[in-house]
Write an enzyme that holds these catalytic residues in place. Structure first.
Site, PDB file in Angstrom:
ATOM      1  CE  LYS A  96      -2.049   2.699   3.036  1.00  0.00           C
ATOM      2  NZ  LYS A  96      -2.244   3.962   2.269  1.00  0.00           N
ATOM      3  N   GLY A 134       6.745   5.237   8.322  1.00  0.00           N
ATOM      4  CA  GLY A 134       5.809   6.330   8.541  1.00  0.00           C
ATOM      5  C   GLY A 134       5.956   6.901   9.939  1.00  0.00           C
ATOM      6  CB  THR A 186       0.992   5.364  11.897  1.00  0.00           C
ATOM      7  OG1 THR A 186       0.358   6.618  11.673  1.00  0.00           O
ATOM      8  CG2 THR A 186       0.331   4.308  11.029  1.00  0.00           C
ATOM      9  CD  GLU A 237      12.584   4.910   8.571  1.00  0.00           C
ATOM     10  OE1 GLU A 237      12.655   5.700   9.551  1.00  0.00           O
ATOM     11  OE2 GLU A 237      12.334   5.278   7.432  1.00  0.00           O
ATOM     12  CB  CYS A 278      12.691   9.971   8.226  1.00  0.00           C
ATOM     13  SG  CYS A 278      13.614   8.779   7.233  1.00  0.00           S
TER      14      CYS A 278
END
Length: 481
Positions: free
Chosen positions: A173, A226, A230, A248, A282
């Protein structure tokens, strides 16, 4: 208005519900395509075909699987310009950046794992003349791979390439905010002759499609990149089901600059590491700590360089910074700038939304923002902002700056600038981050482990680490007498 489709069982298909979501061009602030609003039924269909495809795919030789991955990489290279343009339009990043980083890295990911699997070896132990122990590694089954919006195709292929190379099938996804290059990638897979059901791509909301992938009993592997919050929810679902998890997550990375650094190199690289991809990486250094003896000079020259960063139309060659990814994200970043002011911070430059003219008049642009005068423990310096905002703070000693660097809940990456090799080793050893760069930034050898400590993640990606994650070890002991 282009419609994006799911990729299930080797075909491009509409969502079962027939419903679609708007996909925005962030530079224009306008809807330019429609995304499947997929749900549990679409995910179940994808997992069913992935399960059926698993025996044949895992039964292929590693060379046969590698040939297919390499063929997909060939098509990525062929369509480099098209994919880069799609990434820029979908994400808001400068086209120049997509051409030089995102798309080449997507191709490199596929090629690396296409060949790495051929060199992935297990162990053998012969402790005496009677018993021989050896370890095999086998693919697990259907891997659920969920990738983020900041480096869409780059990080999408970073997950699916090792999963496929190891012999798993995949239900993936991509982010619903940046789905376009994953959709184009599905077309390349069809063209490359990817066997039906081996890779399936489901578009839609995380709360519906992502959650359905995570909670399905037939996805024993979940790889997610993400936000930390979450990641916590994913772990809460997957851990009781004893699934293998690779998470991650977020970062609040320190950039430590000692007075004995190569000043010009530290300055120019720090500007890049602060504002590359609008600060939406990130690994960006969002907290800059500068030794007090050079602090005033560094702040002045850093601000001077930032003033020359061109924020503009992502398709223009001169643009250094494009749009942030969405209107809600823009509002989040701006709210943190307001918070920094309330916490006593001084905005040295930026701090505002930028309104452009022409086609980008309604786009989501933020001026690169530099803030001083904040305490290391304030919310602005503790919480992930993930945008073009950095803080600069002085320090007096190694012990002090190490404590500042380690003060957050995160531990993904850090950068250290010093010409003193002993100091570099000493500080790198004490900073609690999974990746430490000394006198450089964003140098990525695909053979090395990637991941963070604390709330920056669980497990490691990259190199052998990814292939270990996507396989299960089995020890076999043979009595030879």
């Amino acid at each position: 208005m282009e419609n994006i489709f799911n990729y299930i069982d080797g075909q491009l298909v509409k969502p079962v519900s027939g419903n679609y979501l708007d996909n925005y061009n962030p530079a224009e602030g306008k809807v330019y395509s429609l995304i499947p609003d997929s749900d549990k039924k679409d995910v179940e269909n994808a997992i069913d075909v992935a399960k059926r495809a698993f025996p044949d795919w895992s039964g292929l030789s590693i060379t046969e699987r590698g040939n297919i991955l390499n063929k997909v990489a060939d098509f990525i290279d062929r369509d480099h310009e098209k994919l880069a343009l799609a990434e820029s339009i979908d994400n808001g990043k400068p086209l120049k950046l997509a051409k030089s980083v995102d798309i080449p890295r997507a191709s490199a990911n596929m090629r690396f794992y296409a060949t790495a699997i051929q060199h992935f070896a297990s162990e053998a132990h012969i402790p005496d003349d009677q018993f021989i122990n050896y370890t095999t590694r086998k693919p697990v089954g259907v891997a659920g791979c969920i990738s983020p919006w900041n480096l869409p195709l780059y990080l999408f292929t970073w997950k699916i390439a090792p999963a496929l190379a190891a012999g798993n099938t995949v239900v993936a996804k991509p982010s619903e905010i940046t789905p376009m290059t994953a959709f184009l990638f599905s077309k390349l897979c069809i063209e490359a002759g990817m066997p039906k059901g081996v890779l399936n791509i489901i578009h839609g909301l995380g709360s519906k499609t992502g959650q359905a992938i995570i909670e399905h009993p037939d996805t024993p592997l979940i790889s997610f990149t993400g936000g930390t919050e979450t990641g916590k929810r994913i772990a809460a679902t997957a851990a009781p089901m004893f699934k293998k998890l690779s998470l991650e997550l977020g970062g609040k990375n320190p950039n430590i600059i000692f007075a004995d650094c190569d000043f010009d190199q530290a300055l120019s690289t720090s500007v890049m590491s602060s504002f590359a991809n609008q600060g939406q990486i990130c690994l960006c250094g969002s907290r800059i700590f500068v030794e007090r003896t050079i602090y005033d000079r560094f702040v002045k020259e850093f601000v001077d360089k930032v003033e020359n960063l061109t924020v503009g139309d992502p398709l223009e060659e001169t643009t250094k910074m494009g749009a942030v990814v969405s209107e809600p994200h823009m509002e989040k970043v701006l709210s943190y700038i307001d918070l920094a002011k309330k916490e006593g911070g001084k905005v040295e430059i930026g701090g505002n939304q930028i309104k452009l003219e022409g086609r980008c008049a309604e786009g989501y642009f933020i001026a690169p923002t530099v803030i001083t005068g904040l305490n290391h423990a304030c919310r602005t310096n503790q919480e992930e902002i993930f945008g073009p905002v950095v803080t600069i703070m002085p320090f007096d000693s190694e012990e002090e700056v190490v404590s500042y660097a380690n003060s957050t809940a995160y531990g993904l990456a850090a950068t250290i600038w010093t010409e003193n090799l002993k100091k570099a080793h000493r500080v790198a050893d004490k900073v609690k981050s999974g990746i430490i760069w000394v006198n450089c930034w964003l140098v990525r050898d695909l053979r090395t482990p990637f991941g963070g400590m604390k709330q920056s993640g669980v497990g490691r990606e990259g190199g052998w680490e990814a292939l270990r994650f996507f396989t299960e070890p089995k020890n076999i002991c043979i009595n030879t007498k």
